[in-house]
Design a protein around this motif. Structure first.
Motif, PDB file in Angstrom:
ATOM      1  N   ILE A 101     -19.303  57.285  41.702  1.00 25.06           N
ATOM      2  CA  ILE A 101     -19.186  55.865  41.323  1.00 25.06           C
ATOM      3  C   ILE A 101     -18.839  55.781  39.837  1.00 25.06           C
ATOM      4  O   ILE A 101     -17.970  55.007  39.422  1.00 25.06           O
ATOM      5  CB  ILE A 101     -20.499  55.100  41.634  1.00 25.06           C
ATOM      6  CG1 ILE A 101     -20.851  55.201  43.125  1.00 25.06           C
ATOM      7  CG2 ILE A 101     -20.428  53.653  41.158  1.00 25.06           C
ATOM      8  CD1 ILE A 101     -20.209  54.223  44.043  1.00 25.06           C
ATOM      9  N   GLU A 102     -19.523  56.569  39.034  1.00 25.86           N
ATOM     10  CA  GLU A 102     -19.278  56.625  37.582  1.00 25.86           C
ATOM     11  C   GLU A 102     -17.807  56.967  37.305  1.00 25.86           C
ATOM     12  O   GLU A 102     -17.145  56.334  36.479  1.00 25.86           O
ATOM     13  CB  GLU A 102     -20.200  57.702  36.981  1.00 25.86           C
ATOM     14  CG  GLU A 102     -20.207  57.773  35.473  1.00 25.86           C
ATOM     15  CD  GLU A 102     -21.184  56.805  34.832  1.00 25.86           C
ATOM     16  OE1 GLU A 102     -20.700  56.021  33.993  1.00 25.86           O
ATOM     17  OE2 GLU A 102     -22.382  56.833  35.139  1.00 25.86           O
ATOM     18  N   LYS A 103     -17.288  57.979  38.018  1.00 25.26           N
ATOM     19  CA  LYS A 103     -15.901  58.422  37.814  1.00 25.26           C
ATOM     20  C   LYS A 103     -14.914  57.338  38.264  1.00 25.26           C
ATOM     21  O   LYS A 103     -13.912  57.063  37.585  1.00 25.26           O
ATOM     22  CB  LYS A 103     -15.644  59.723  38.578  1.00 25.26           C
ATOM     23  CG  LYS A 103     -14.231  60.274  38.342  1.00 25.26           C
ATOM     24  CD  LYS A 103     -13.980  61.565  39.105  1.00 25.26           C
ATOM     25  CE  LYS A 103     -12.590  62.145  38.800  1.00 25.26           C
ATOM     26  NZ  LYS A 103     -11.492  61.188  39.015  1.00 25.26           N
ATOM     27  N   LEU A 104     -15.202  56.723  39.410  1.00 25.55           N
ATOM     28  CA  LEU A 104     -14.327  55.663  39.927  1.00 25.55           C
ATOM     29  C   LEU A 104     -14.208  54.525  38.911  1.00 25.55           C
ATOM     30  O   LEU A 104     -13.123  53.991  38.673  1.00 25.55           O
ATOM     31  CB  LEU A 104     -14.905  55.126  41.239  1.00 25.55           C
ATOM     32  CG  LEU A 104     -14.084  54.063  41.954  1.00 25.55           C
ATOM     33  CD1 LEU A 104     -12.971  54.702  42.780  1.00 25.55           C
ATOM     34  CD2 LEU A 104     -14.964  53.222  42.872  1.00 25.55           C
ATOM     35  N   TRP A 105     -15.339  54.164  38.324  1.00 25.90           N
ATOM     36  CA  TRP A 105     -15.388  53.091  37.336  1.00 25.90           C
ATOM     37  C   TRP A 105     -14.539  53.455  36.113  1.00 25.90           C
ATOM     38  O   TRP A 105     -13.722  52.646  35.640  1.00 25.90           O
ATOM     39  CB  TRP A 105     -16.850  52.862  36.963  1.00 25.90           C
ATOM     40  CG  TRP A 105     -17.142  51.646  36.150  1.00 25.90           C
ATOM     41  CD1 TRP A 105     -16.317  50.586  35.898  1.00 25.90           C
ATOM     42  CD2 TRP A 105     -18.381  51.341  35.493  1.00 25.90           C
ATOM     43  NE1 TRP A 105     -16.952  49.645  35.131  1.00 25.90           N
ATOM     44  CE2 TRP A 105     -18.226  50.082  34.871  1.00 25.90           C
ATOM     45  CE3 TRP A 105     -19.602  52.008  35.382  1.00 25.90           C
ATOM     46  CZ2 TRP A 105     -19.246  49.489  34.121  1.00 25.90           C
ATOM     47  CZ3 TRP A 105     -20.621  51.409  34.648  1.00 25.90           C
ATOM     48  CH2 TRP A 105     -20.446  50.174  34.024  1.00 25.90           C
ATOM     49  N   ALA A 106     -14.709  54.677  35.627  1.00 24.51           N
ATOM     50  CA  ALA A 106     -13.933  55.140  34.469  1.00 24.51           C
ATOM     51  C   ALA A 106     -12.437  55.184  34.810  1.00 24.51           C
ATOM     52  O   ALA A 106     -11.584  54.769  34.003  1.00 24.51           O
ATOM     53  CB  ALA A 106     -14.418  56.521  34.040  1.00 24.51           C
ATOM     54  N   LEU A 120     -15.053  44.513  34.499  1.00 25.01           N
ATOM     55  CA  LEU A 120     -14.925  45.542  35.535  1.00 25.01           C
ATOM     56  C   LEU A 120     -16.249  46.261  35.725  1.00 25.01           C
ATOM     57  O   LEU A 120     -16.852  46.736  34.756  1.00 25.01           O
ATOM     58  CB  LEU A 120     -13.844  46.559  35.145  1.00 25.01           C
ATOM     59  CG  LEU A 120     -13.610  47.701  36.149  1.00 25.01           C
ATOM     60  CD1 LEU A 120     -12.897  47.199  37.401  1.00 25.01           C
ATOM     61  CD2 LEU A 120     -12.812  48.837  35.504  1.00 25.01           C
ATOM     62  N   THR A 121     -16.718  46.333  36.977  1.00 23.29           N
ATOM     63  CA  THR A 121     -17.975  47.033  37.298  1.00 23.29           C
ATOM     64  C   THR A 121     -17.798  47.735  38.651  1.00 23.29           C
ATOM     65  O   THR A 121     -16.868  47.423  39.393  1.00 23.29           O
ATOM     66  CB  THR A 121     -19.174  46.061  37.425  1.00 23.29           C
ATOM     67  OG1 THR A 121     -19.121  45.410  38.718  1.00 23.29           O
ATOM     68  CG2 THR A 121     -19.193  44.996  36.342  1.00 23.29           C
ATOM     69  N   PRO A 122     -18.693  48.650  39.003  1.00 24.34           N
ATOM     70  CA  PRO A 122     -18.699  49.127  40.394  1.00 24.34           C
ATOM     71  C   PRO A 122     -19.067  47.957  41.318  1.00 24.34           C
ATOM     72  O   PRO A 122     -19.700  46.993  40.890  1.00 24.34           O
ATOM     73  CB  PRO A 122     -19.805  50.190  40.408  1.00 24.34           C
ATOM     74  CG  PRO A 122     -20.046  50.533  38.975  1.00 24.34           C
ATOM     75  CD  PRO A 122     -19.740  49.303  38.196  1.00 24.34           C
ATOM     76  N   ALA A 123     -18.662  48.039  42.585  1.00 21.34           N
ATOM     77  CA  ALA A 123     -19.044  46.994  43.545  1.00 21.34           C
ATOM     78  C   ALA A 123     -20.395  47.300  44.177  1.00 21.34           C
ATOM     79  O   ALA A 123     -21.177  46.393  44.457  1.00 21.34           O
ATOM     80  CB  ALA A 123     -17.973  46.860  44.626  1.00 21.34           C
ATOM     81  N   THR A 124     -20.656  48.585  44.399  1.00 25.07           N
ATOM     82  CA  THR A 124     -21.904  48.997  45.062  1.00 25.07           C
ATOM     83  C   THR A 124     -22.432  50.269  44.393  1.00 25.07           C
ATOM     84  O   THR A 124     -21.663  51.014  43.793  1.00 25.07           O
ATOM     85  CB  THR A 124     -21.663  49.311  46.560  1.00 25.07           C
ATOM     86  OG1 THR A 124     -20.659  50.346  46.651  1.00 25.07           O
ATOM     87  CG2 THR A 124     -21.194  48.094  47.326  1.00 25.07           C
ATOM     88  N   LEU A 179     -14.761  53.475  48.489  1.00 25.25           N
ATOM     89  CA  LEU A 179     -15.542  52.979  47.352  1.00 25.25           C
ATOM     90  C   LEU A 179     -14.762  51.826  46.723  1.00 25.25           C
ATOM     91  O   LEU A 179     -13.534  51.894  46.627  1.00 25.25           O
ATOM     92  CB  LEU A 179     -15.749  54.082  46.304  1.00 25.25           C
ATOM     93  CG  LEU A 179     -16.546  55.318  46.744  1.00 25.25           C
ATOM     94  CD1 LEU A 179     -16.460  56.406  45.678  1.00 25.25           C
ATOM     95  CD2 LEU A 179     -18.005  54.956  47.011  1.00 25.25           C
ATOM     96  N   GLY A 180     -15.477  50.798  46.299  1.00 28.58           N
ATOM     97  CA  GLY A 180     -14.804  49.627  45.728  1.00 28.58           C
ATOM     98  C   GLY A 180     -15.174  49.397  44.276  1.00 28.58           C
ATOM     99  O   GLY A 180     -16.227  49.819  43.803  1.00 28.58           O
ATOM    100  N   LEU A 181     -14.268  48.725  43.565  1.00 27.18           N
ATOM    101  CA  LEU A 181     -14.551  48.258  42.208  1.00 27.18           C
ATOM    102  C   LEU A 181     -14.609  46.737  42.222  1.00 27.18           C
ATOM    103  O   LEU A 181     -13.893  46.087  42.994  1.00 27.18           O
ATOM    104  CB  LEU A 181     -13.472  48.731  41.228  1.00 27.18           C
ATOM    105  CG  LEU A 181     -13.530  50.220  40.850  1.00 27.18           C
ATOM    106  CD1 LEU A 181     -12.285  50.607  40.060  1.00 27.18           C
ATOM    107  CD2 LEU A 181     -14.794  50.538  40.048  1.00 27.18           C
TER     108      LEU A 181
END
Length: 495
Positions: free
Chosen positions: A280-285, A407-411, A460-462
């Motif tokens: 999730i951390e990587k997806l966000w970045a 911008l944040t993670p969704a879950t 995974l969603g943002l």
């Protein structure tokens, strides 16, 4: 054209206008897919007769040349929306047999635009849940699987049936509602797009109430363009809803240029949670890098009261639920318990509500009644309302400083297995809403866009959070993110 049910709204609309396909063919393709997908338990009240009747009418309208964008497009309606003459149970035993004599404003607007209702979709009871495991109809099941594992996964909640149906191509799009993340979390879990508009943008009239100051309807679609098309039809002022905003509805689709040069995108430090999975951390970045590459400026921001959002939400939402659900008492509509000789009205209320409400609804009604009681009103409810104001002010400060979107993670994770979150610890389930509830508390628009897969092959969603009433701008930023992420994964068909 084969597999017409796999089309999105924009593709299907364009094909209808060109005469390459008609609405009856589109609708029949979806009805066939629905009948083959009982294993997903997404559609709980099928309405093929209504669907085909509306499809025929839509074809005539398209021939006449006066058809709006949604005309002839087959969609699913969440069971929380009242639909005239069709069971509208909010997935609860207490509303068994309830067929409204009226249509919710949102579903009426979609019908007026020529959209084709295929049926009603599964959900958590009274929209209370994050996994679609509290439904009287049984669990909705995600079309996704973990690698070669056969374990059934949650499509998220409360709009789980909507998410499952759209992801599995049973319908072209679906309505959802979002009180604390119930559009965005299931959208993220199933690899689709879901937008919760600004509070007041869509009428709440005729939607079964959970928490009236938080509930908002929105579309769940296969991509951002489809979300823009459907949202425009769902929005608009409604004199029957005192919280409905008297604002013009822009052409959201026309605002999708993909140009976000010079836009400021905020990254809130408070959303970096302890124990957040590295994926999730990587997806966000990665998402931030994608927006930067598209020309946006990435800035660090602070939303200091975020840490109080979840507890504040789980005071305010149950309080409003306990008030709204007081009307289900066995007197006027829905289920009434069988009474023993000598039972009076108090026993009727008690037995009806004990039989009719599931455990999660009972839990929230009891929490809500407790925080509203004389001794605890100030200690809990009023304090939570003050925290809500501070959360709203945090966002106002950030937007006043020139930030266009956040911008944040969704879950906090990918989808989990049905039954994996135990009934013994409801707080574990509530933590699923950690990134989404602030948006409802502040009344802001938020959109979830699929942006990648985890190591088990699950979506995974943002999440992007926008300024109030600026859904068009928010959708355009989401469109840029969608183009950069290039998410095209679909679940393999096992059902």
């Amino acid at each position: 054209m084969s597999d017409l049910n796999k089309l999105g709204l924009a593709e299907a609309r364009d094909a209808l206008r060109k005469g390459e396909v008609n609405s009856v063919e589109l609708t029949e393709s979806c009805l066939k897919a629905i009948d083959e997908a009982d294993a997903l338990n997404a559609f709980v009240h099928k309405t093929p007769e209504i669907a085909l009747e509306r499809a025929k009418a839509a074809d005539e309208r398209i021939k006449g040349g006066d058809a709006p964008a949604m005309c002839g497009l087959p969609i699913g309606i969440k069971d929380l929306f009242c639909t005239k003459g069709v069971p509208s149970q909010a997935a609860s035993k207490i509303l068994e047999g309830f067929k409204p004599e009226y249509e919710s404003t949102v579903s009426q607007q979609l019908a007026d635009a020529g959209a084709v209702m295929l049926g009603k979709l599964n959900m958590d009871e009274f929209a209370m849940g994050s996994s679609n495991e509290t439904s009287v109809y049984g669990n909705a099941v995600s079309p996704w699987r973990r690698g070669n594992d056969d374990a059934q996964l949650t499509p998220g909640g409360s709009s789980g049936g909507s998410a499952s149906a759209v992801a599995a191509d049973l319908c072209l799009a679906a309505t959802g509602t979002d009180t604390g993340g119930s559009i965005r979390q299931p959208a993220a879990f199933t690899g689709i797009t879901g937008i919760k508009p600004t509070y007041g943008r869509c009428s709440r009239w005729g939607i079964v109430a959970f928490a009236s100051s938080l509930d908002q309807a929105g579309p769940m679609t296969k991509n951002v363009r489809d979300a823009a098309i459907m949202l425009e039809t769902m929005c608009g002022h409604d004199p029957k809803d005192s919280t409905s905003a008297e604002l013009a509805v822009p052409n959201f689709e026309a605002m999708l240029t993909g140009d976000i040069k010079g836009k400021k995108i905020g990254i809130p430090k408070e959303y970096r949670m302890d124990g957040m999975p590295a994926e999730i951390e990587k997806l966000w970045a990665d998402g931030a890098e994608m927006l930067k590459a598209a020309g946006a400026e990435i800035v660090d921001i602070s939303l200091p009261h975020t840490k109080y959002a979840l507890p504040a939400y789980y005071v305010i939402a149950p309080a409003e639920a306990s008030s709204n659900l007081a009307r289900y008492d066995g007197v006027r509509y829905g289920r009434r318990a069988t009474l023993a000789q000598g039972d009076g009205i108090t026993e009727m209320y008690e037995k009806t509500r004990a039989e009719g409400f599931g455990h999660e609804v009972q839990r929230r009604v009891m929490v809500g009644t407790y925080v509203l009681s004389a001794g605890f009103y100030d200690a809990y409810y009023n304090r939570a309302r003050r925290v809500r104001t501070l959360i709203k002010e945090d966002f106002e400060d950030v937007f006043a400083a020139g930030v266009d979107a956040i911008l944040t993670p969704a879950t906090p994770s990918a989808s989990f297995g049905l039954g994996e979150m135990t009934e013994a610890d409801p707080v574990q389930m509530y933590l699923n809403d950690v990134f989404t509830v602030t948006v409802n508390l502040a009344g802001l628009p938020g959109v979830s866009v699929p942006a990648g897969l985890d190591k088990q092959g699950l979506p995974l969603g943002l999440q992007l959070i926008g300024r109030p009433w600026e859904e068009g701008d928010l959708l355009n930023t989401a469109y840029a993110l969608e183009n950069a992420a290039g998410f095209v994964a679909k679940p393999g068909k096992w059902w």
